[in-house]
Design a protein around this motif. Structure first.
Motif, PDB file in Angstrom:
ATOM      1  N   LYS A  19     -31.224 -20.553  23.107  1.00 34.08           N
ATOM      2  CA  LYS A  19     -30.189 -20.042  23.726  1.00 34.08           C
ATOM      3  C   LYS A  19     -29.346 -21.007  24.575  1.00 34.08           C
ATOM      4  N   VAL A  20     -28.177 -20.992  24.358  1.00 30.13           N
ATOM      5  CA  VAL A  20     -27.081 -21.746  25.277  1.00 30.13           C
ATOM      6  C   VAL A  20     -25.859 -21.184  25.562  1.00 30.13           C
ATOM      7  N   ILE A  21     -25.574 -21.000  27.184  1.00 31.47           N
ATOM      8  CA  ILE A  21     -24.380 -20.492  27.314  1.00 31.47           C
ATOM      9  C   ILE A  21     -23.659 -21.546  28.020  1.00 31.47           C
ATOM     10  N   VAL A  22     -22.202 -21.404  27.886  1.00 30.23           N
ATOM     11  CA  VAL A  22     -21.307 -22.674  28.394  1.00 30.23           C
ATOM     12  C   VAL A  22     -20.199 -21.867  29.233  1.00 30.23           C
ATOM     13  N   TYR A  23     -20.201 -22.396  30.616  1.00 32.25           N
ATOM     14  CA  TYR A  23     -18.977 -22.109  31.413  1.00 32.25           C
ATOM     15  C   TYR A  23     -18.210 -23.150  31.706  1.00 32.25           C
ATOM     16  N   ASP A  24     -16.976 -23.258  31.090  1.00 36.09           N
ATOM     17  CA  ASP A  24     -16.015 -24.222  31.705  1.00 36.09           C
ATOM     18  C   ASP A  24     -15.100 -23.668  32.583  1.00 36.09           C
ATOM     19  N   ALA A  25     -14.635 -24.522  33.690  1.00 34.69           N
ATOM     20  CA  ALA A  25     -13.644 -24.153  34.570  1.00 34.69           C
ATOM     21  C   ALA A  25     -12.995 -25.202  35.020  1.00 34.69           C
ATOM     22  N   VAL A  26     -11.800 -25.120  35.622  1.00 36.64           N
ATOM     23  CA  VAL A  26     -10.898 -25.994  36.077  1.00 36.64           C
ATOM     24  C   VAL A  26     -10.399 -25.467  37.579  1.00 36.64           C
ATOM     25  N   ASP A  27     -10.424 -26.301  38.420  1.00 39.26           N
ATOM     26  CA  ASP A  27      -9.972 -25.993  40.024  1.00 39.26           C
ATOM     27  C   ASP A  27      -8.564 -25.314  40.017  1.00 39.26           C
ATOM     28  N   VAL A  28      -8.263 -24.380  40.850  1.00 40.43           N
ATOM     29  CA  VAL A  28      -7.038 -23.788  41.189  1.00 40.43           C
ATOM     30  C   VAL A  28      -6.506 -24.165  42.331  1.00 40.43           C
TER      31      VAL A  28
ATOM     32  N   HIS B 246     -20.347 -26.268  32.889  1.00 37.54           N
ATOM     33  CA  HIS B 246     -21.721 -25.840  33.509  1.00 37.54           C
ATOM     34  C   HIS B 246     -22.600 -25.153  32.306  1.00 37.54           C
ATOM     35  N   VAL B 247     -23.649 -25.637  31.673  1.00 40.99           N
ATOM     36  CA  VAL B 247     -24.512 -25.127  30.823  1.00 40.99           C
ATOM     37  C   VAL B 247     -25.927 -24.721  31.101  1.00 40.99           C
ATOM     38  N   PHE B 248     -26.059 -23.538  30.540  1.00 39.09           N
ATOM     39  CA  PHE B 248     -27.550 -22.913  30.609  1.00 39.09           C
ATOM     40  C   PHE B 248     -28.368 -23.043  29.489  1.00 39.09           C
TER      41      PHE B 248
ATOM     42  N   SER C 218     -30.240 -26.186  33.410  1.00 38.41           N
ATOM     43  CA  SER C 218     -28.715 -26.269  33.319  1.00 38.41           C
ATOM     44  C   SER C 218     -28.323 -27.697  33.636  1.00 38.41           C
ATOM     45  N   GLU C 219     -27.134 -28.084  33.121  1.00 33.33           N
ATOM     46  CA  GLU C 219     -26.484 -29.130  33.541  1.00 33.33           C
ATOM     47  C   GLU C 219     -25.023 -28.911  33.985  1.00 33.33           C
ATOM     48  N   LEU C 220     -24.614 -29.581  35.043  1.00 27.12           N
ATOM     49  CA  LEU C 220     -23.263 -29.491  35.633  1.00 27.12           C
ATOM     50  C   LEU C 220     -22.585 -30.836  35.537  1.00 27.12           C
TER      51      LEU C 220
ATOM     52  N   ALA D  87     -20.408 -20.131  42.870  1.00 25.80           N
ATOM     53  CA  ALA D  87     -20.452 -20.641  44.158  1.00 25.80           C
ATOM     54  C   ALA D  87     -21.723 -21.359  44.316  1.00 25.80           C
ATOM     55  N   ALA D  88     -22.832 -20.897  43.749  1.00 28.13           N
ATOM     56  CA  ALA D  88     -24.178 -21.261  43.790  1.00 28.13           C
ATOM     57  C   ALA D  88     -24.428 -22.734  42.972  1.00 28.13           C
ATOM     58  N   SER D  89     -23.536 -22.798  42.010  1.00 24.85           N
ATOM     59  CA  SER D  89     -23.675 -23.897  41.091  1.00 24.85           C
ATOM     60  C   SER D  89     -22.962 -25.020  41.869  1.00 24.85           C
ATOM     61  N   ALA D  90     -22.239 -25.007  42.703  1.00 25.41           N
ATOM     62  CA  ALA D  90     -21.272 -25.866  43.457  1.00 25.41           C
ATOM     63  C   ALA D  90     -22.431 -26.362  44.750  1.00 25.41           C
ATOM     64  N   MET D  91     -23.435 -25.594  45.112  1.00 22.82           N
ATOM     65  CA  MET D  91     -24.047 -26.071  46.121  1.00 22.82           C
ATOM     66  C   MET D  91     -24.852 -27.263  46.190  1.00 22.82           C
TER      67      MET D  91
END
Length: 139
Positions: free
Chosen positions: A130-139, A43-45, A97-99, A21-25
């Protein structure tokens, strides 16, 4: 012990939900119908090898911004840790981060193998630990 596991699960789930939610703000500049056109989110950190190096952070930020030149990238946001309230569920250990928003999964796949993305990795991977990736698709 069972309650501790459940509590840890709930804390982790809440943290992930709050993070999403915060990443979309920051996207208030995008109209609601624009975000609907770009349902795939990447979204990559990044954690820097030298977290106290402003120069390394600025190099990484500049590198991330080159990714906007990839034709399938519909929107790109680059962020650093915000000075928000310290809470147990907030992870502020990362540096940059990159979004990125894509129209579809094919566009995200194109991005992954695009020469600009590969050049970014070649030129900037020495900066991060270190890199962490979160990939998401709208539902």
């Amino acid at each position: 012990m069972k309650n501790a596991s459940r509590r840890n699960f709930l804390i982790t789930a809440a943290a992930l939900t709050a993070g999403a939610a915060a990443s979309a703000m920051p996207l208030v500049t995008m109209k609601a119908n624009e975000t609907a056109k770009y349902p795939v989110v990447h979204h990559v950190f990044f954690w820097l090898k030298n977290p106290s190096s402003t120069e390394d952070r600025e190099k990484l930020i500049a590198g991330v911004k080159t990714l906007s030149k990839i034709e399938t990238v519909r929107a790109l946001r680059v962020g650093v840790v915000a000075s928000t309230e310290k809470r147990e569920v907030v992870d502020n250990s990362w540096a940059v981060s990159e979004l990125i928003f894509f129209s579809d999964l094919e566009g995200q796949a194109t991005y992954q193998t695009h020469p600009i993305h590969l050049e970014f990795i070649k030129n900037c991977s020495h900066l991060w630990e270190k890199v962490i990736v979160y990939d998401a698709v709208d539902v």
